[in-house]
Design an enzyme around this catalytic site. Sequence first.
Site, mmCIF file in Angstrom:
data_model
loop_
_atom_site.group_PDB
_atom_site.id
_atom_site.type_symbol
_atom_site.label_atom_id
_atom_site.label_comp_id
_atom_site.label_asym_id
_atom_site.label_seq_id
_atom_site.Cartn_x
_atom_site.Cartn_y
_atom_site.Cartn_z
ATOM 1 N N CYS A 123 49.157 41.466 15.281
ATOM 2 C CA CYS A 123 48.295 40.533 14.567
ATOM 3 C C CYS A 123 48.931 40.211 13.228
ATOM 4 O O CYS A 123 49.161 41.119 12.411
ATOM 5 C CB CYS A 123 46.909 41.124 14.379
ATOM 6 S SG CYS A 123 45.809 40.105 13.366
ATOM 7 N N CYS A 173 43.778 41.048 6.709
ATOM 8 C CA CYS A 173 42.594 41.612 7.357
ATOM 9 C C CYS A 173 42.970 42.959 7.959
ATOM 10 O O CYS A 173 43.949 43.048 8.696
ATOM 11 C CB CYS A 173 42.062 40.675 8.439
ATOM 12 S SG CYS A 173 40.684 41.365 9.403
ATOM 13 N N CYS A 212 42.600 34.584 14.765
ATOM 14 C CA CYS A 212 42.401 35.999 15.137
ATOM 15 C C CYS A 212 42.591 36.173 16.643
ATOM 16 O O CYS A 212 41.930 35.492 17.441
ATOM 17 C CB CYS A 212 41.009 36.447 14.722
ATOM 18 S SG CYS A 212 40.589 38.119 15.285
ATOM 19 N N GLN A 244 26.041 42.034 24.202
ATOM 20 C CA GLN A 244 27.309 42.686 23.892
ATOM 21 C C GLN A 244 28.397 41.662 23.544
ATOM 22 O O GLN A 244 28.439 40.573 24.113
ATOM 23 C CB GLN A 244 27.777 43.520 25.082
ATOM 24 C CG GLN A 244 26.836 44.644 25.464
ATOM 25 C CD GLN A 244 26.918 45.840 24.532
ATOM 26 O OE1 GLN A 244 27.626 45.818 23.532
ATOM 27 N NE2 GLN A 244 26.174 46.881 24.859
ATOM 28 N N GLU A 296 11.154 45.489 25.087
ATOM 29 C CA GLU A 296 12.039 45.125 23.969
ATOM 30 C C GLU A 296 11.181 44.551 22.850
ATOM 31 O O GLU A 296 10.261 43.766 23.107
ATOM 32 C CB GLU A 296 13.084 44.109 24.434
ATOM 33 C CG GLU A 296 13.860 43.410 23.353
ATOM 34 C CD GLU A 296 14.705 44.357 22.535
ATOM 35 O OE1 GLU A 296 14.633 44.259 21.302
ATOM 36 O OE2 GLU A 296 15.435 45.181 23.126
ATOM 37 N N ASN A 355 18.706 52.036 26.157
ATOM 38 C CA ASN A 355 19.899 51.418 25.562
ATOM 39 C C ASN A 355 19.573 51.073 24.112
ATOM 40 O O ASN A 355 19.455 49.908 23.743
ATOM 41 C CB ASN A 355 20.285 50.164 26.355
ATOM 42 C CG ASN A 355 21.553 49.524 25.826
ATOM 43 O OD1 ASN A 355 22.429 50.209 25.294
ATOM 44 N ND2 ASN A 355 21.654 48.210 25.951
ATOM 45 N N CYS A 375 25.850 53.068 21.953
ATOM 46 C CA CYS A 375 26.978 52.560 21.160
ATOM 47 C C CYS A 375 27.294 53.491 20.001
ATOM 48 O O CYS A 375 28.107 53.154 19.142
ATOM 49 C CB CYS A 375 26.674 51.148 20.650
ATOM 50 S SG CYS A 375 25.228 51.055 19.562
#
Length: 385
Positions: free
Chosen positions: A3, A11, A92, A216, A266, A317, A344
Site C-alpha cells: 500500500c 495512513c 486505498c 458486515q 434487534e 451476535n 467480533c
Amino acid sequence: MRCAYYDSGVCRSCTLIETAHDVQVADKQAHLEALLSEAIGERAGGIAWEAPLMSAEQGFRTKAKMVVGGTMDAPTIGILDDAGHGVDLRGCPLYPEPLAASFPVLARFVQVARLEPYDVPARRGELKNVIVTLAPNGELMARLVLRSTEALTRIQKHLPWLLDELPSLAVVTANILPEHKAVVEGEREIVLTERASLAMEMGEVVLHLRPQSFFQTNTAIARELYAQVAGWVDDAAPTTVWDLYCGVGGFALHCLAGGRAVVGVEVSEQAIESARLSAEELGRAGREGADDAVFVAADATAWALAQELVPDVVIVNPPRRGIGAELAGWLEASGAGTVVYSSCNAVTLAKDLAAMPSLRPVRGRLLDMFPHTSHYEAVVLLQRG
C-alpha cells in the site's frame, strides 16, 4: 499486500500489513485459543477448531466510511491527520473497484453541489462523512453525513447529476449529525431516492439493507459465516430458534428449514424492517408457525428474559461489548440445549463463556473478517452438559 499510503506514512490504519497474511491469521487463532483457555480452562480443550476462513488480502471491504476534508474546490475523501486535516485515500487497496470508482464521483459532487467539507479544528462546514456500501450485484448506497439540513436543497437539485455520473448508485440519503463529536453518523436519516434499501444477495437469501442497519464490512466472509452457523443449526435439528441481536436477519433467515420457527430480535427498527421485508420475499413472514420467521424490535436481553418458553437453539451476535452478565446468566439457567455465539471481540466472548459453565463449547472457527488489523470474527458452538 503493498500500500503506497502505508509505505509513505500517510495512513497506518492497517497495523499488520507488514506481516504475511497467513501469519496474521495464525497469530489471531493463537490469540483466540489463549483467551478462551485462560477464561474457561479445560472446557476450551474440548473445542474442535475448524480451519480459519481466510479473506482476500485486498478489495474485500464492501463498506467505506470516509471522512470528507479539504475544501469545496479540492475535497479529500479518506481520513483526518493528527491535526484534523483531510487526507485523501481514494486509491486505498482495501476497496473493490466498483466501490473505489465511486469516490472520485462523490468528490466531484462536493464541487457541483457546493458542499463545504466540515473543518474539525474550526468546527465549521457541512459535509462530514460519506458512507458507501457495495451490494453483491454491483449497486451502491451512498449516505452523506451532514451537520445540518442547510445544504439539502442543493443536494436534491444536483442529485440527478450524481445519479447520471454514477449509474450503479441505487440509494442516496442525507444523515444529520449536528453534534461535534467523534461518531460517524447521526440518528436522523433522510432518504433522497425512490429506493431506500440495497439488496444483499447471500446465496439463496436476499437481505435488504437499509441505511442505518448494521451489516458486515466483508460481504464474502459474512456469507460464509451465515452458512457456517446454518450448518451447525441444521445438525442440532431444532424446532425453535432465536436469533438475538439479529440485525437485518442474516442468521435467522439462513436457518429457516426443516419445519422450524425462528424469531429474530434487534433493537434497531430499521434493521427489523429490513428483516421483515426479506422474510416476506421468502414467503416466511408473520404467521408464528413452522417454517416461519418473526422479527421483533426490542432489546435482546429484556425480550429474552420476558419470554415464558425457551427455544431449542439460541444464536447471539452481539456488538463488541458482548452479551453481558444478565443475558449470559439467563442462557446459563434457561435450559436451551444449543447456543451459537458469533463475536467480533474475543475478550468479551471469553468473559461471556466463563459465565455459562453449563454450556460446553464443542466447535469453533475464526473468520478473517478484518485482514491487516488485530480484529477478527469468531464463532463458537455450545451444547448443554
